[in-house]
Design an enzyme around this catalytic site. Structure first.
Site, PDB file in Angstrom:
ATOM      1  N   GLY A   1       6.064   2.371  -2.004  1.00  0.00           N
ATOM      2  CA  GLY A   1       5.576   3.564  -2.699  1.00  0.00           C
ATOM      3  C   GLY A   1       5.026   4.677  -2.141  1.00  0.00           C
ATOM      4  O   GLY A   1       5.602   5.078  -1.280  1.00  0.00           O
ATOM      5  N   SER A   2       3.891   4.970  -2.576  1.00  0.00           N
ATOM      6  CA  SER A   2       3.349   6.367  -2.145  1.00  0.00           C
ATOM      7  C   SER A   2       2.702   6.349  -0.804  1.00  0.00           C
ATOM      8  O   SER A   2       2.331   7.242  -0.278  1.00  0.00           O
ATOM      9  CB  SER A   2       2.315   6.873  -3.068  1.00  0.00           C
ATOM     10  OG  SER A   2       2.761   7.462  -4.153  1.00  0.00           O
TER      11      SER A   2
END
Length: 170
Positions: free
Chosen positions: A62-63
């Site tokens: 993800g981030s």
């Protein structure tokens, strides 16, 4: 996987994340000097059923990759190889172009600050929610920043433009 209470420091570390820091699960892979990969797991893959986390499980990055990317870019800035105020077109010629998107108007700094105006999903499908950048407010300290994207039930409109800004969204 070494048993709980093992002398293996990687397993001890994962067990500590699960039991002391209350992570539901933790996975790791380590390559030894002998070239062998050792896989480790601790915790559960499903909180409802209590199914154990598999050593070959997958974790979405993800981030998390944003931090690593920013670190490398800032190292390059420190070495004089990247200019924060240069347009990204200098480093990625003709790559950041499209309807309403122009890499000649977006700086490296704006990309790192998430104020470039670029949508986080360039080509959303009609069936998946789009994420669009909505820069609207003043900067906030790290601890109080809110995510700069919001979910929408509609895809990014064809006429959407990426307008760089110097402010953070609310």
């Amino acid at each position: 996987m070494p048993a709980r209470g093992s002398d293996d420091v990687v397993q001890q570390w994962l067990d500590r994340l699960v039991h002391e820091d209350k992570y539901p699960a933790a996975l790791a892979a380590a390559v030894g000097r002998d070239g062998r990969t050792r896989n480790y797991a601790s915790g559960v893959a499903d909180l409802r059923t209590g199914a154990k986390a598999p050593v070959d499980g997958q974790v979405r990055a993800g981030s998390n990759t944003k931090t690593f990317t920013a670190t490398v870019v800032l190292q390059l800035v420190g070495e004089g190889k990247v200019d924060l105020d240069a347009p990204i077109e200098k480093y990625l010629p003709k790559l950041v172009r499209g309807e309403g998107i122009d890499g000649r108007r977006i700086t490296v700094r704006r990309l790192l600050q998430h104020t470039s105006g670029l949508p986080s999903t360039a080509t959303p499908s009609a069936t998946s929610p789009a994420r669009t950048a909505t820069p609207t407010s003043s900067p906030a300290p790290c601890s109080t920043r809110r995510w700069h994207t919001r979910r929408s039930s509609l895809p990014v409109p064809a006429g959407r433009t990426a307008t760089p800004t110097t402010s953070w969204p609310a």
